[in-house]
Design a protein around this motif. Sequence first.
Motif, PDB file in Angstrom:
ATOM      1  N   LEU A  25      66.674  60.151 -48.200  1.00 19.47           N
ATOM      2  CA  LEU A  25      66.143  60.198 -46.834  1.00 19.47           C
ATOM      3  C   LEU A  25      64.749  60.795 -46.788  1.00 19.47           C
ATOM      4  O   LEU A  25      63.901  60.331 -46.015  1.00 19.47           O
ATOM      5  N   VAL A  26      64.485  61.803 -47.604  1.00 19.03           N
ATOM      6  CA  VAL A  26      63.122  62.352 -47.675  1.00 19.03           C
ATOM      7  C   VAL A  26      62.152  61.260 -48.099  1.00 19.03           C
ATOM      8  O   VAL A  26      61.099  61.055 -47.486  1.00 19.03           O
ATOM      9  N   SER A  27      62.510  60.531 -49.150  1.00 14.94           N
ATOM     10  CA  SER A  27      61.643  59.477 -49.668  1.00 14.94           C
ATOM     11  C   SER A  27      61.428  58.357 -48.651  1.00 14.94           C
ATOM     12  O   SER A  27      60.292  57.901 -48.433  1.00 14.94           O
ATOM     13  N   GLU A  28      62.500  57.911 -48.011  1.00 16.59           N
ATOM     14  CA  GLU A  28      62.392  56.801 -47.063  1.00 16.59           C
ATOM     15  C   GLU A  28      61.598  57.176 -45.817  1.00 16.59           C
ATOM     16  O   GLU A  28      60.783  56.387 -45.332  1.00 16.59           O
ATOM     17  N   LEU A  29      61.817  58.368 -45.290  1.00 17.99           N
ATOM     18  CA  LEU A  29      61.059  58.791 -44.102  1.00 17.99           C
ATOM     19  C   LEU A  29      59.593  59.021 -44.454  1.00 17.99           C
ATOM     20  O   LEU A  29      58.703  58.643 -43.687  1.00 17.99           O
ATOM     21  N   ALA A  30      59.327  59.609 -45.615  1.00 21.80           N
ATOM     22  CA  ALA A  30      57.943  59.804 -46.049  1.00 21.80           C
ATOM     23  C   ALA A  30      57.267  58.454 -46.270  1.00 21.80           C
ATOM     24  O   ALA A  30      56.073  58.292 -45.969  1.00 21.80           O
ATOM     25  N   GLY A  31      58.023  57.483 -46.764  1.00 25.80           N
ATOM     26  CA  GLY A  31      57.483  56.145 -46.977  1.00 25.80           C
ATOM     27  C   GLY A  31      57.073  55.460 -45.686  1.00 25.80           C
ATOM     28  O   GLY A  31      56.302  54.489 -45.712  1.00 25.80           O
ATOM     29  N   ARG A  32      57.581  55.952 -44.579  1.00 24.76           N
ATOM     30  CA  ARG A  32      57.172  55.421 -43.267  1.00 24.76           C
ATOM     31  C   ARG A  32      55.989  56.199 -42.694  1.00 24.76           C
ATOM     32  O   ARG A  32      55.614  56.002 -41.538  1.00 24.76           O
ATOM     33  N   GLY A  33      55.419  57.105 -43.479  1.00 29.05           N
ATOM     34  CA  GLY A  33      54.213  57.822 -43.063  1.00 29.05           C
ATOM     35  C   GLY A  33      54.455  59.159 -42.389  1.00 29.05           C
ATOM     36  O   GLY A  33      53.523  59.746 -41.826  1.00 29.05           O
ATOM     37  N   HIS A  34      55.683  59.667 -42.460  1.00 31.86           N
ATOM     38  CA  HIS A  34      55.983  60.939 -41.814  1.00 31.86           C
ATOM     39  C   HIS A  34      55.880  62.097 -42.799  1.00 31.86           C
ATOM     40  O   HIS A  34      55.994  61.922 -44.020  1.00 31.86           O
ATOM     41  N   ASP A  35      55.679  63.293 -42.276  1.00 40.41           N
ATOM     42  CA  ASP A  35      55.646  64.518 -43.066  1.00 40.41           C
ATOM     43  C   ASP A  35      57.090  65.023 -43.132  1.00 40.41           C
ATOM     44  O   ASP A  35      57.654  65.409 -42.096  1.00 40.41           O
ATOM     45  N   VAL A  36      57.690  65.008 -44.310  1.00 38.51           N
ATOM     46  CA  VAL A  36      59.109  65.303 -44.463  1.00 38.51           C
ATOM     47  C   VAL A  36      59.290  66.393 -45.507  1.00 38.51           C
ATOM     48  O   VAL A  36      58.701  66.332 -46.589  1.00 38.51           O
ATOM     49  N   GLU A  37      60.109  67.378 -45.183  1.00 38.63           N
ATOM     50  CA  GLU A  37      60.398  68.461 -46.125  1.00 38.63           C
ATOM     51  C   GLU A  37      61.900  68.646 -46.250  1.00 38.63           C
ATOM     52  O   GLU A  37      62.621  68.670 -45.255  1.00 38.63           O
ATOM     53  N   LEU A  38      62.352  68.791 -47.478  1.00 28.76           N
ATOM     54  CA  LEU A  38      63.756  69.109 -47.749  1.00 28.76           C
ATOM     55  C   LEU A  38      63.957  70.611 -47.611  1.00 28.76           C
ATOM     56  O   LEU A  38      63.239  71.406 -48.230  1.00 28.76           O
ATOM     57  N   ILE A  39      64.925  70.994 -46.791  1.00 24.80           N
ATOM     58  CA  ILE A  39      65.322  72.393 -46.658  1.00 24.80           C
ATOM     59  C   ILE A  39      66.682  72.524 -47.326  1.00 24.80           C
ATOM     60  O   ILE A  39      67.689  72.032 -46.819  1.00 24.80           O
ATOM     61  N   ASP A  40      66.712  73.162 -48.484  1.00 25.10           N
ATOM     62  CA  ASP A  40      67.909  73.312 -49.300  1.00 25.10           C
ATOM     63  C   ASP A  40      68.477  74.713 -49.068  1.00 25.10           C
ATOM     64  O   ASP A  40      67.874  75.710 -49.476  1.00 25.10           O
TER      65      ASP A  40
END
Length: 196
Positions: A25-40
Amino acid sequence: MSLSFLVLYGSYRSDRMGIRLANYLVSELAGRGHDVELIDAKAIGLPMLDRMYKEFPKGEAPAAMETLAEKIRTADGFVFISGEYNWGVQPGLKNLTDHFLEEWFWRPAAIASYSAGRFSGVRAGTAWHGTLSEMGMVVISSSLAVGPIAQTLDENGEPIGEGGKSLARAFPRFADDLVWWAEAAKAQRAKVKPPY
């Protein structure tokens, strides 16, 4: 419009399978041009809830909690990766989420569930819906359910097999729904101060 999203993941297990879905999901959302961060949740390592962030005097919250509070406050939306433990939610993600309240308000949340079995974590996803609504988020109607996860995503979070094809078909609607609500909420917050 580029938006900022946090993808929140909460497994503390040594052989974590849900990280595959989080990375996808991080990869796919970032691939749409969004700033995405994984919070683990495991990496952040907040203690079991004793005091919420808001219960600390200003400037005295633990550094990890202070940093995460700012990330939550400034995000446009959230994706909760919901593993299912005995028909319930993962304690690690629930604990991380419960440390905050007002920080979550007035933004959308999406739920992506998973499990090793064929029910794909949907019972935990359903449980999260009420919790996130109570915490001031609008939960989007689209959701993703992935299972068996090991037969849907490989170690790198890449879709495999029939389950992977199904996930890839379902993702665009999930993402479009999240983005629509994030844009709407962002525009409304800019126009009118939230009522509380």
